[in-house]
Motif scaffolding. Structure first.
Motif, PDB file in Angstrom:
ATOM      1  N   SER A  73     -27.728  16.760  21.868  1.00 47.20           N
ATOM      2  CA  SER A  73     -26.567  17.370  22.518  1.00 47.20           C
ATOM      3  C   SER A  73     -26.946  18.689  23.186  1.00 47.20           C
ATOM      4  CB  SER A  73     -25.434  17.573  21.508  1.00 47.20           C
ATOM      5  OG  SER A  73     -25.844  18.396  20.437  1.00 47.20           O
ATOM      6  N   CYS A  74     -27.709  19.542  22.510  1.00 46.79           N
ATOM      7  CA  CYS A  74     -28.057  20.841  23.091  1.00 46.79           C
ATOM      8  C   CYS A  74     -28.961  20.689  24.308  1.00 46.79           C
ATOM      9  CB  CYS A  74     -28.737  21.716  22.041  1.00 46.79           C
ATOM     10  SG  CYS A  74     -27.630  22.365  20.783  1.00 46.79           S
ATOM     11  N   VAL A  75     -29.932  19.794  24.221  1.00 49.71           N
ATOM     12  CA  VAL A  75     -30.827  19.597  25.364  1.00 49.71           C
ATOM     13  C   VAL A  75     -30.062  18.977  26.531  1.00 49.71           C
ATOM     14  CG1 VAL A  75     -32.906  18.456  26.216  1.00 49.71           C
ATOM     15  CG2 VAL A  75     -32.884  19.450  23.922  1.00 49.71           C
ATOM     16  N   ALA A  76     -29.137  18.058  26.237  1.00 46.38           N
ATOM     17  CA  ALA A  76     -28.328  17.458  27.305  1.00 46.38           C
ATOM     18  C   ALA A  76     -27.526  18.526  28.045  1.00 46.38           C
ATOM     19  CB  ALA A  76     -27.400  16.396  26.730  1.00 46.38           C
ATOM     20  N   VAL A  77     -26.958  19.483  27.298  1.00 50.60           N
ATOM     21  CA  VAL A  77     -26.225  20.583  27.937  1.00 50.60           C
ATOM     22  C   VAL A  77     -27.172  21.409  28.809  1.00 50.60           C
ATOM     23  CG1 VAL A  77     -25.018  22.757  27.511  1.00 50.60           C
ATOM     24  CG2 VAL A  77     -24.419  20.729  26.190  1.00 50.60           C
ATOM     25  N   CYS A  78     -28.360  21.709  28.293  1.00 51.98           N
ATOM     26  CA  CYS A  78     -29.321  22.506  29.065  1.00 51.98           C
ATOM     27  C   CYS A  78     -29.746  21.789  30.347  1.00 51.98           C
ATOM     28  CB  CYS A  78     -30.543  22.826  28.206  1.00 51.98           C
ATOM     29  SG  CYS A  78     -30.239  24.021  26.884  1.00 51.98           S
ATOM     30  N   LYS A  79     -30.015  20.500  30.243  1.00 49.77           N
ATOM     31  CA  LYS A  79     -30.402  19.731  31.434  1.00 49.77           C
ATOM     32  C   LYS A  79     -29.271  19.710  32.459  1.00 49.77           C
ATOM     33  CE  LYS A  79     -34.477  18.222  29.973  1.00 49.77           C
ATOM     34  NZ  LYS A  79     -35.749  18.621  30.617  1.00 49.77           N
ATOM     35  N   THR A  80     -28.038  19.643  31.967  1.00 45.96           N
ATOM     36  CA  THR A  80     -26.881  19.638  32.860  1.00 45.96           C
ATOM     37  C   THR A  80     -26.768  20.967  33.593  1.00 45.96           C
ATOM     38  OG1 THR A  80     -25.716  18.052  31.455  1.00 45.96           O
ATOM     39  CG2 THR A  80     -24.368  19.396  32.949  1.00 45.96           C
ATOM     40  N   ASP A 158     -19.728  14.287  34.385  1.00 45.89           N
ATOM     41  CA  ASP A 158     -20.501  13.070  34.627  1.00 45.89           C
ATOM     42  C   ASP A 158     -21.992  13.318  34.402  1.00 45.89           C
ATOM     43  OD1 ASP A 158     -18.117  11.857  35.239  1.00 45.89           O
ATOM     44  OD2 ASP A 158     -18.418  11.911  37.421  1.00 45.89           O
ATOM     45  N   GLU A 159     -22.467  14.479  34.840  1.00 46.60           N
ATOM     46  CA  GLU A 159     -23.879  14.815  34.635  1.00 46.60           C
ATOM     47  C   GLU A 159     -24.186  14.960  33.147  1.00 46.60           C
ATOM     48  OE1 GLU A 159     -27.843  15.681  35.655  1.00 46.60           O
ATOM     49  OE2 GLU A 159     -26.209  14.891  36.905  1.00 46.60           O
ATOM     50  N   LEU A 160     -23.270  15.579  32.408  1.00 49.22           N
ATOM     51  CA  LEU A 160     -23.473  15.756  30.977  1.00 49.22           C
ATOM     52  C   LEU A 160     -23.504  14.410  30.256  1.00 49.22           C
ATOM     53  CD1 LEU A 160     -23.745  17.509  28.455  1.00 49.22           C
ATOM     54  CD2 LEU A 160     -21.244  17.681  28.405  1.00 49.22           C
ATOM     55  N   ILE A 161     -22.558  13.528  30.562  1.00 43.60           N
ATOM     56  CA  ILE A 161     -22.530  12.216  29.907  1.00 43.60           C
ATOM     57  C   ILE A 161     -23.813  11.442  30.198  1.00 43.60           C
ATOM     58  CG2 ILE A 161     -21.394   9.967  29.906  1.00 43.60           C
ATOM     59  CD1 ILE A 161     -18.730  11.443  30.211  1.00 43.60           C
ATOM     60  N   GLU A 162     -24.289  11.532  31.440  1.00 45.72           N
ATOM     61  CA  GLU A 162     -25.557  10.864  31.779  1.00 45.72           C
ATOM     62  C   GLU A 162     -26.697  11.404  30.918  1.00 45.72           C
ATOM     63  OE1 GLU A 162     -28.594  10.472  35.597  1.00 45.72           O
ATOM     64  OE2 GLU A 162     -26.443  10.718  35.959  1.00 45.72           O
ATOM     65  N   ASN A 163     -26.749  12.718  30.742  1.00 44.86           N
ATOM     66  CA  ASN A 163     -27.818  13.311  29.935  1.00 44.86           C
ATOM     67  C   ASN A 163     -27.654  13.000  28.451  1.00 44.86           C
ATOM     68  OD1 ASN A 163     -29.481  14.599  31.914  1.00 44.86           O
ATOM     69  ND2 ASN A 163     -27.890  16.144  32.193  1.00 44.86           N
ATOM     70  N   LEU A 164     -26.415  12.915  27.986  1.00 39.93           N
ATOM     71  CA  LEU A 164     -26.184  12.590  26.578  1.00 39.93           C
ATOM     72  C   LEU A 164     -26.652  11.184  26.233  1.00 39.93           C
ATOM     73  CD1 LEU A 164     -22.657  14.186  26.126  1.00 39.93           C
ATOM     74  CD2 LEU A 164     -24.716  14.842  24.864  1.00 39.93           C
ATOM     75  N   ASN A 165     -26.770  10.324  27.217  1.00 38.23           N
ATOM     76  CA  ASN A 165     -27.234   8.958  26.980  1.00 38.23           C
ATOM     77  C   ASN A 165     -28.750   8.838  27.024  1.00 38.23           C
ATOM     78  OD1 ASN A 165     -24.794   7.555  26.503  1.00 38.23           O
ATOM     79  ND2 ASN A 165     -24.305   7.636  28.684  1.00 38.23           N
ATOM     80  N   LYS A 166     -29.448   9.972  27.206  1.00 37.63           N
ATOM     81  CA  LYS A 166     -30.906   9.995  27.149  1.00 37.63           C
ATOM     82  C   LYS A 166     -31.338  10.395  25.738  1.00 37.63           C
ATOM     83  CE  LYS A 166     -31.160  11.339  32.029  1.00 37.63           C
ATOM     84  NZ  LYS A 166     -31.558  12.401  32.993  1.00 37.63           N
ATOM     85  N   HIS A 167     -32.622  10.305  25.485  1.00 38.42           N
ATOM     86  CA  HIS A 167     -33.150  10.635  24.160  1.00 38.42           C
ATOM     87  C   HIS A 167     -34.153  11.783  24.293  1.00 38.42           C
ATOM     88  CE1 HIS A 167     -31.229   7.220  22.231  1.00 38.42           C
ATOM     89  NE2 HIS A 167     -31.601   6.492  23.272  1.00 38.42           N
TER      90      HIS A 167
END
Length: 226
Positions: A73-80, A158-167
Protein backbone atom coordinates in the motif's frame (compact mmCIF):
# COMPACT_ATOMS: atom_id res chain seq x y z
CA UNK A 1 -11.60 -6.19 -8.08
CA UNK A 2 -15.00 -4.59 -7.59
CA UNK A 3 -14.99 -0.79 -7.23
CA UNK A 4 -17.66 1.07 -5.24
CA UNK A 5 -17.81 4.86 -5.59
CA UNK A 6 -19.65 6.84 -2.92
CA UNK A 7 -20.39 10.51 -2.43
CA UNK A 8 -20.18 10.37 1.36
CA UNK A 9 -19.65 7.71 4.01
CA UNK A 10 -18.77 7.54 7.67
CA UNK A 11 -15.51 5.72 6.89
CA UNK A 12 -14.48 3.68 3.87
CA UNK A 13 -12.91 1.12 6.21
CA UNK A 14 -16.15 0.80 8.16
CA UNK A 15 -18.13 0.46 4.92
CA UNK A 16 -15.89 -2.45 3.93
CA UNK A 17 -16.52 -4.15 7.26
CA UNK A 18 -20.26 -4.07 6.57
CA UNK A 19 -19.85 -6.01 3.31
CA UNK A 20 -20.44 -9.73 3.74
CA UNK A 21 -20.17 -11.20 0.24
CA UNK A 22 -16.46 -12.11 0.55
CA UNK A 23 -15.52 -10.19 -2.60
CA UNK A 24 -12.34 -8.15 -2.90
CA UNK A 25 -13.33 -4.52 -3.26
CA UNK A 26 -12.07 -0.95 -3.44
CA UNK A 27 -14.40 1.62 -1.84
CA UNK A 28 -13.91 5.32 -2.54
CA UNK A 29 -15.74 8.36 -1.22
CA UNK A 30 -15.60 12.09 -1.86
CA UNK A 31 -16.06 12.77 1.86
CA UNK A 32 -15.83 10.87 5.12
CA UNK A 33 -17.79 12.03 8.15
CA UNK A 34 -15.86 9.85 10.60
CA UNK A 35 -12.51 9.19 8.97
CA UNK A 36 -10.04 7.32 11.16
CA UNK A 37 -6.27 7.35 11.40
CA UNK A 38 -3.89 5.15 13.32
CA UNK A 39 -4.23 4.74 17.08
CA UNK A 40 -7.88 5.90 16.88
CA UNK A 41 -7.07 9.44 15.75
CA UNK A 42 -9.59 11.31 13.61
CA UNK A 43 -8.64 11.93 9.98
CA UNK A 44 -9.66 15.11 8.17
CA UNK A 45 -11.64 14.03 5.08
CA UNK A 46 -12.90 17.07 3.18
CA UNK A 47 -13.94 17.47 -0.45
CA UNK A 48 -11.05 17.31 -2.87
CA UNK A 49 -9.13 14.48 -1.24
CA UNK A 50 -8.91 10.82 -2.24
CA UNK A 51 -10.35 8.48 0.40
CA UNK A 52 -10.17 4.81 -0.45
CA UNK A 53 -10.19 1.46 1.30
CA UNK A 54 -9.17 -1.80 -0.34
CA UNK A 55 -10.44 -5.04 1.18
CA UNK A 56 -8.80 -8.31 0.19
CA UNK A 57 -9.45 -11.88 1.31
CA UNK A 58 -6.64 -14.41 1.53
CA UNK A 59 -6.03 -18.14 1.70
CA UNK A 60 -2.84 -19.55 3.20
CA UNK A 61 -1.28 -16.10 3.75
CA UNK A 62 1.20 -16.49 6.66
CA UNK A 63 0.54 -14.01 9.44
CA UNK A 64 4.32 -13.55 9.70
CA UNK A 65 4.28 -11.88 6.27
CA UNK A 66 1.54 -9.36 7.04
CA UNK A 67 4.03 -6.49 6.70
CA UNK A 68 3.84 -7.00 2.94
CA UNK A 69 0.27 -5.66 3.00
CA UNK A 70 1.65 -2.39 4.36
CA UNK A 71 4.60 -2.48 1.96
CA UNK A 72 2.34 -2.80 -1.05
CA UNK A 73 0.00 0.00 0.00
CA UNK A 74 2.74 2.51 0.89
CA UNK A 75 4.78 1.85 -2.23
CA UNK A 76 1.63 2.05 -4.38
CA UNK A 77 0.92 5.51 -2.93
CA UNK A 78 4.52 6.59 -3.61
CA UNK A 79 4.41 5.34 -7.20
CA UNK A 80 1.13 7.19 -7.69
CA UNK A 81 2.55 10.46 -6.39
CA UNK A 82 5.62 10.06 -8.60
CA UNK A 83 3.34 9.62 -11.60
CA UNK A 84 2.03 13.13 -10.86
CA UNK A 85 5.58 14.54 -10.45
CA UNK A 86 5.63 14.63 -6.65
CA UNK A 87 8.60 13.22 -4.73
CA UNK A 88 7.41 11.06 -1.79
CA UNK A 89 9.13 9.64 1.25
CA UNK A 90 7.92 6.95 3.66
CA UNK A 91 8.11 7.65 7.37
CA UNK A 92 8.14 4.22 8.96
CA UNK A 93 5.89 2.55 9.19
CA UNK A 94 2.97 3.81 7.09
CA UNK A 95 3.00 7.60 6.66
CA UNK A 96 3.86 9.04 3.24
CA UNK A 97 5.44 12.50 3.23
CA UNK A 98 6.21 15.06 0.57
CA UNK A 99 8.41 18.07 1.22
CA UNK A 100 8.75 16.83 4.80
CA UNK A 101 5.00 16.96 5.49
CA UNK A 102 2.37 14.24 5.60
CA UNK A 103 0.46 13.84 2.35
CA UNK A 104 -1.07 10.40 2.92
CA UNK A 105 -2.15 8.43 5.95
CA UNK A 106 -2.79 4.70 5.95
CA UNK A 107 -4.89 2.62 8.33
CA UNK A 108 -4.62 -1.16 8.04
CA UNK A 109 -7.03 -3.46 9.83
CA UNK A 110 -6.34 -7.19 9.62
CA UNK A 111 -8.31 -10.28 10.60
CA UNK A 112 -6.33 -13.42 11.48
CA UNK A 113 -7.19 -17.06 12.00
CA UNK A 114 -4.41 -18.75 13.92
CA UNK A 115 -1.19 -18.17 12.00
CA UNK A 116 -2.95 -17.07 8.81
CA UNK A 117 -4.13 -13.68 7.56
CA UNK A 118 -7.75 -13.99 6.45
CA UNK A 119 -8.63 -10.44 5.47
CA UNK A 120 -7.04 -7.02 5.23
CA UNK A 121 -8.67 -3.64 4.90
CA UNK A 122 -6.24 -0.91 3.84
CA UNK A 123 -7.61 2.59 4.18
CA UNK A 124 -5.70 5.42 2.49
CA UNK A 125 -6.32 9.14 2.48
CA UNK A 126 -4.32 11.19 -0.01
CA UNK A 127 -4.47 14.97 0.23
CA UNK A 128 -5.09 15.98 -3.37
CA UNK A 129 -6.97 19.31 -3.68
CA UNK A 130 -8.62 19.34 -0.24
CA UNK A 131 -8.18 22.21 2.18
CA UNK A 132 -6.37 21.28 5.38
CA UNK A 133 -7.31 22.43 8.89
CA UNK A 134 -5.21 25.34 10.12
CA UNK A 135 -3.80 23.25 12.96
CA UNK A 136 -2.24 20.87 10.41
CA UNK A 137 -0.53 23.56 8.32
CA UNK A 138 2.88 22.84 9.78
CA UNK A 139 2.76 19.06 9.44
CA UNK A 140 0.56 18.23 6.44
CA UNK A 141 0.45 19.14 2.77
CA UNK A 142 -1.45 18.27 -0.42
CA UNK A 143 -0.69 17.63 -4.06
CA UNK A 144 -2.29 20.95 -4.95
CA UNK A 145 -0.34 22.90 -2.32
CA UNK A 146 2.95 21.42 -3.51
CA UNK A 147 2.44 22.11 -7.20
CA UNK A 148 -0.05 24.97 -7.44
CA UNK A 149 -2.19 22.75 -9.67
CA UNK A 150 -5.69 21.30 -9.35
CA UNK A 151 -5.69 17.55 -9.96
CA UNK A 152 -8.37 15.22 -11.30
CA UNK A 153 -9.10 13.13 -8.19
CA UNK A 154 -10.54 10.33 -10.32
CA UNK A 155 -7.27 10.14 -12.26
CA UNK A 156 -5.33 9.90 -8.99
CA UNK A 157 -7.72 7.16 -7.84
CA UNK A 158 -7.34 5.14 -11.03
CA UNK A 159 -3.54 5.39 -10.91
CA UNK A 160 -3.53 4.29 -7.27
CA UNK A 161 -5.78 1.28 -7.90
CA UNK A 162 -3.55 0.23 -10.79
CA UNK A 163 -0.49 0.40 -8.52
CA UNK A 164 -2.26 -1.42 -5.69
CA UNK A 165 -2.73 -4.37 -8.03
CA UNK A 166 1.05 -4.69 -8.46
CA UNK A 167 3.38 -6.53 -6.10
CA UNK A 168 6.17 -4.65 -4.35
CA UNK A 169 8.96 -5.78 -2.06
CA UNK A 170 10.57 -4.56 1.14
CA UNK A 171 13.44 -3.29 -1.02
CA UNK A 172 10.94 -1.20 -3.01
CA UNK A 173 9.68 0.17 0.31
CA UNK A 174 13.20 1.00 1.50
CA UNK A 175 13.85 3.03 -1.66
CA UNK A 176 11.51 5.64 -0.19
CA UNK A 177 13.16 5.70 3.24
CA UNK A 178 16.08 8.02 2.62
CA UNK A 179 16.61 8.36 6.36
CA UNK A 180 18.03 4.84 6.80
CA UNK A 181 21.60 5.12 8.01
CA UNK A 182 20.93 8.43 9.73
CA UNK A 183 19.98 9.61 13.18
CA UNK A 184 16.34 9.44 14.23
CA UNK A 185 14.42 10.29 17.37
CA UNK A 186 12.39 7.41 18.74
CA UNK A 187 9.38 8.08 20.97
CA UNK A 188 8.11 5.26 23.18
CA UNK A 189 5.79 5.06 26.15
CA UNK A 190 8.85 5.24 28.37
CA UNK A 191 10.27 8.37 26.74
CA UNK A 192 12.41 9.51 23.81
CA UNK A 193 15.90 8.57 22.70
CA UNK A 194 18.20 9.12 19.75
CA UNK A 195 19.36 6.22 17.61
CA UNK A 196 20.78 5.32 14.23
CA UNK A 197 18.25 3.70 11.89
CA UNK A 198 20.09 0.75 10.35
CA UNK A 199 17.49 -1.22 8.43
CA UNK A 200 13.92 -2.51 8.19
CA UNK A 201 13.51 -6.25 8.61
CA UNK A 202 11.36 -8.50 6.45
CA UNK A 203 8.91 -8.62 9.36
CA UNK A 204 8.59 -4.83 9.32
CA UNK A 205 10.49 -4.17 12.51
CA UNK A 206 12.83 -1.20 12.57
CA UNK A 207 16.43 -2.13 13.36
CA UNK A 208 18.22 0.55 15.37
CA UNK A 209 21.54 1.08 17.10
CA UNK A 210 21.53 3.08 20.33
CA UNK A 211 24.38 3.31 22.82
CA UNK A 212 26.12 0.38 21.17
CA UNK A 213 23.04 -1.84 21.44
CA UNK A 214 21.05 -3.33 18.57
CA UNK A 215 17.31 -2.75 19.02
CA UNK A 216 14.37 -4.07 17.00
CA UNK A 217 11.04 -2.31 17.42
CA UNK A 218 7.58 -2.71 15.92
CA UNK A 219 5.44 0.20 14.74
CA UNK A 220 2.96 -0.54 17.52
CA UNK A 221 5.63 0.29 20.09
CA UNK A 222 7.02 3.61 18.88
CA UNK A 223 6.70 6.64 16.66
CA UNK A 224 9.58 8.03 14.68
CA UNK A 225 10.91 11.51 14.00
CA UNK A 226 13.75 12.57 11.77
Amino acid sequence: MKIIKLEEVDSTNEYCKRLTDGVDVAVTAKRQTAGKGTKGRSFSSQDGGLYISVMRHYKNFPASETFFVLVNSCVAVCKTLEHFKINPQIRWANDVLADGKKICGTLIENIFSGDKLNRSIVGMGINVNNALPAELSGIATSMSMLTGKIFDVDAVRDELIENLNKHFTVNDYKEYTGWLGGKVTVKTLEGMFSATALDIGADGRLILEADGRLIKLSSAEVSLRF
